[in-house]
Design a protein around this motif. Sequence first.
Motif, PDB file in Angstrom:
ATOM      1  N   ARG A  42      39.071  40.520  39.005  1.00 43.81           N
ATOM      2  CA  ARG A  42      38.418  40.130  40.261  1.00 43.81           C
ATOM      3  C   ARG A  42      38.686  41.165  41.360  1.00 43.81           C
ATOM      4  N   ASP A  43      39.909  41.713  41.380  1.00 41.74           N
ATOM      5  CA  ASP A  43      40.246  42.728  42.383  1.00 41.74           C
ATOM      6  C   ASP A  43      39.408  43.989  42.226  1.00 41.74           C
ATOM      7  N   ASN A  44      38.875  44.216  41.038  1.00 41.40           N
ATOM      8  CA  ASN A  44      38.023  45.376  40.783  1.00 41.40           C
ATOM      9  C   ASN A  44      36.542  45.004  40.714  1.00 41.40           C
ATOM     10  N   ASN A  45      36.220  43.784  41.235  1.00 39.56           N
ATOM     11  CA  ASN A  45      34.830  43.301  41.252  1.00 39.56           C
ATOM     12  C   ASN A  45      34.223  43.279  39.855  1.00 39.56           C
ATOM     13  N   LEU A  46      35.013  42.853  38.885  1.00 35.75           N
ATOM     14  CA  LEU A  46      34.570  42.785  37.501  1.00 35.75           C
ATOM     15  C   LEU A  46      34.791  41.387  36.949  1.00 35.75           C
ATOM     16  N   SER A  47      33.974  41.026  35.970  1.00 33.68           N
ATOM     17  CA  SER A  47      34.286  39.826  35.207  1.00 33.68           C
ATOM     18  C   SER A  47      35.401  40.189  34.224  1.00 33.68           C
ATOM     19  N   LEU A  48      36.031  39.181  33.637  1.00 34.53           N
ATOM     20  CA  LEU A  48      37.107  39.462  32.691  1.00 34.53           C
ATOM     21  C   LEU A  48      36.582  40.239  31.491  1.00 34.53           C
ATOM     22  N   GLU A  49      35.356  39.926  31.067  1.00 36.38           N
ATOM     23  CA  GLU A  49      34.771  40.644  29.925  1.00 36.38           C
ATOM     24  C   GLU A  49      34.487  42.102  30.288  1.00 36.38           C
ATOM     25  N   GLN A  50      33.985  42.348  31.490  1.00 33.65           N
ATOM     26  CA  GLN A  50      33.759  43.728  31.937  1.00 33.65           C
ATOM     27  C   GLN A  50      35.076  44.486  32.051  1.00 33.65           C
ATOM     28  N   PHE A  51      36.098  43.805  32.528  1.00 32.12           N
ATOM     29  CA  PHE A  51      37.432  44.399  32.633  1.00 32.12           C
ATOM     30  C   PHE A  51      37.917  44.815  31.245  1.00 32.12           C
ATOM     31  N   ARG A  52      37.732  43.930  30.281  1.00 34.22           N
ATOM     32  CA  ARG A  52      38.136  44.215  28.897  1.00 34.22           C
ATOM     33  C   ARG A  52      37.363  45.414  28.344  1.00 34.22           C
ATOM     34  N   GLU A  53      36.068  45.457  28.614  1.00 32.07           N
ATOM     35  CA  GLU A  53      35.248  46.572  28.113  1.00 32.07           C
ATOM     36  C   GLU A  53      35.689  47.897  28.717  1.00 32.07           C
ATOM     37  N   ASN A  54      36.081  47.883  29.989  1.00 29.47           N
ATOM     38  CA  ASN A  54      36.543  49.120  30.637  1.00 29.47           C
ATOM     39  C   ASN A  54      37.872  49.597  30.060  1.00 29.47           C
ATOM     40  N   ILE A  55      38.747  48.648  29.719  1.00 30.93           N
ATOM     41  CA  ILE A  55      40.013  49.016  29.071  1.00 30.93           C
ATOM     42  C   ILE A  55      39.727  49.728  27.748  1.00 30.93           C
ATOM     43  N   ILE A  56      38.840  49.155  26.957  1.00 28.23           N
ATOM     44  CA  ILE A  56      38.492  49.737  25.660  1.00 28.23           C
ATOM     45  C   ILE A  56      37.803  51.086  25.836  1.00 28.23           C
ATOM     46  N   GLU A 116      45.593  34.259  33.759  1.00 25.08           N
ATOM     47  CA  GLU A 116      45.331  34.168  35.195  1.00 25.08           C
ATOM     48  C   GLU A 116      45.550  35.516  35.876  1.00 25.08           C
ATOM     49  N   THR A 117      46.611  36.220  35.467  1.00 26.68           N
ATOM     50  CA  THR A 117      46.890  37.547  36.028  1.00 26.68           C
ATOM     51  C   THR A 117      45.777  38.534  35.696  1.00 26.68           C
ATOM     52  N   LEU A 118      45.333  38.542  34.454  1.00 23.76           N
ATOM     53  CA  LEU A 118      44.255  39.450  34.056  1.00 23.76           C
ATOM     54  C   LEU A 118      42.957  39.111  34.779  1.00 23.76           C
ATOM     55  N   SER A 119      42.703  37.835  34.975  1.00 23.56           N
ATOM     56  CA  SER A 119      41.501  37.432  35.712  1.00 23.56           C
ATOM     57  C   SER A 119      41.568  37.924  37.154  1.00 23.56           C
ATOM     58  N   ASN A 120      42.751  37.828  37.756  1.00 19.23           N
ATOM     59  CA  ASN A 120      42.924  38.321  39.129  1.00 19.23           C
ATOM     60  C   ASN A 120      42.738  39.835  39.194  1.00 19.23           C
ATOM     61  N   MET A 121      43.247  40.550  38.208  1.00 18.53           N
ATOM     62  CA  MET A 121      43.077  42.001  38.160  1.00 18.53           C
ATOM     63  C   MET A 121      41.598  42.366  38.052  1.00 18.53           C
ATOM     64  N   PRO A 178      51.970  34.376  43.109  1.00 21.70           N
ATOM     65  CA  PRO A 178      50.736  35.178  43.188  1.00 21.70           C
ATOM     66  C   PRO A 178      49.475  34.413  42.798  1.00 21.70           C
ATOM     67  N   ALA A 179      49.542  33.618  41.733  1.00 27.57           N
ATOM     68  CA  ALA A 179      48.347  32.879  41.305  1.00 27.57           C
ATOM     69  C   ALA A 179      47.948  31.846  42.356  1.00 27.57           C
ATOM     70  N   PHE A 180      48.930  31.207  42.981  1.00 25.83           N
ATOM     71  CA  PHE A 180      48.650  30.211  44.025  1.00 25.83           C
ATOM     72  C   PHE A 180      48.065  30.899  45.251  1.00 25.83           C
ATOM     73  N   ARG A 181      48.648  32.039  45.625  1.00 27.02           N
ATOM     74  CA  ARG A 181      48.152  32.796  46.780  1.00 27.02           C
ATOM     75  C   ARG A 181      46.711  33.240  46.565  1.00 27.02           C
ATOM     76  N   GLU A 182      46.408  33.738  45.360  1.00 24.99           N
ATOM     77  CA  GLU A 182      45.048  34.197  45.069  1.00 24.99           C
ATOM     78  C   GLU A 182      44.049  33.041  45.096  1.00 24.99           C
ATOM     79  N   ALA A 183      44.475  31.884  44.624  1.00 22.11           N
ATOM     80  CA  ALA A 183      43.583  30.728  44.635  1.00 22.11           C
ATOM     81  C   ALA A 183      43.234  30.330  46.066  1.00 22.11           C
TER      82      ALA A 183
END
Length: 433
Positions: free
Chosen positions: A109-123, A102-107, A353-358
């Motif tokens: 989302r904060d960068n206007n990325l899908s979780l997979e795009q976020f993962r690709e940028n980390i790599i 949930e935290t990674l998904s929020n991170m 944080p997860a509740f607030r983001e939801a």
Amino acid sequence: MKNSFKLFTLASSLFLGAAFTLQAEEVPLDRIAAVANTGVVLESEIQDLLKSIKQQAKNNNQDLPSDSALRVQVMDKLINDSLILQIGERMGIQVSDAQLDETLSNMARDNNLSLEQFRENIIADGLDYEQYRESVRTELISGEVRRASMQRRIYISPQEVSNLLKMMKEQSTNEVEYQLGHILIAFPAEPSQEDINAAKIRADKVIELLNNGSDFAKIAIASSSDSNALKGGELGWKTVNEMPTLFSEIIDGKDKGTILGPIRTGLGFSIVKVMDIRGKEVVEIEEVQSRHILIKPSVILSEAKAEEMLQGFLDKINAGEADFADLAKEHSEGPTSVKGGDLGWANPNSYDPAFREALARLDIDEYHKPFRSSFGWHLVQLTGRRMLDATERMNENRAYQLLYNRKLAMESARWIKETRDQAHIEVFDLEEK
């Protein structure tokens, strides 16, 4: 990619260990570089973190001190992390895979990325995603340990709150904020007068270098004993009310670029630079009204089953086959179950944080699909949203938080120093090959 994403990547690298993928070529036998109570710091962790810092500094055009000075800071950081995680283990603090996801998904989302795009940028930044993922888990645990420890150590009296409220009312509403940099030249445990004199000489030398144009962040990384050293000594934006008292008394009214110190504290000599100044932004206070159903996983109720139950409730509500309040009264494990899950009006920042983001993603009367917070699985509906001027109660809360933040920096540094002083720490002198 947003700057915030790059900064988080750098911060995670600095605080939580390296995430570089090992090469497939021959790897030398790993060695223990330090022992911290029951934990160890491996030479590979040091080398990986050094590589990570250098790569991120290169990406951000940031100068770094010598390898030997950087290694000292990295070693201190990894020792501190090990000790804090050991405390977290004794306290029973854990972060589940669902919370982490949930935290990674929020991170992302904060960068206007899908979780997979976020993962690709980390790599793409040269980091191993699985190690990065675990570093986020470590950061969450460390944050909980620090918060719990500080809550037990910091006391704010009603009289302090009252005095600050009176002062705030006398000040202008367009309060000035200062962006500060901090370098701490620390004393050893139970310092002698000779130790204090030596620290003063080092502090004076640092001020001389800064006045001659040396880079503040580079010197902070090389010389500071503060927990923010590897972030270039950055303390962020603060009003005079949020600063430690010793700082606020000399910083108020100073110009951008002013270097102050050395300031004698119980920990050593502090050197502070006013990096920037701005007028404080006036922000309205938002309150939300919501209701929820909470299901807590257990040994007989898996994470997947808890999520499935809530999804089933949502399907029945949408189909008109069930009432939210009735389901909450029958199934919710939260204290609000007797009220049909109603949480009333509240500042969303007071929530997990997860509740607030939801809640932030919902329109009024809209339901959020089941999600995980640190308390369990939730089905939530936003029932209202309003903007309020600050009430007397909220002014009191703000005054309390300002006083807390004022004491936090010094008390946090004192806490980690005491933790290290009480620990068995052994550092081995390993020659590079």
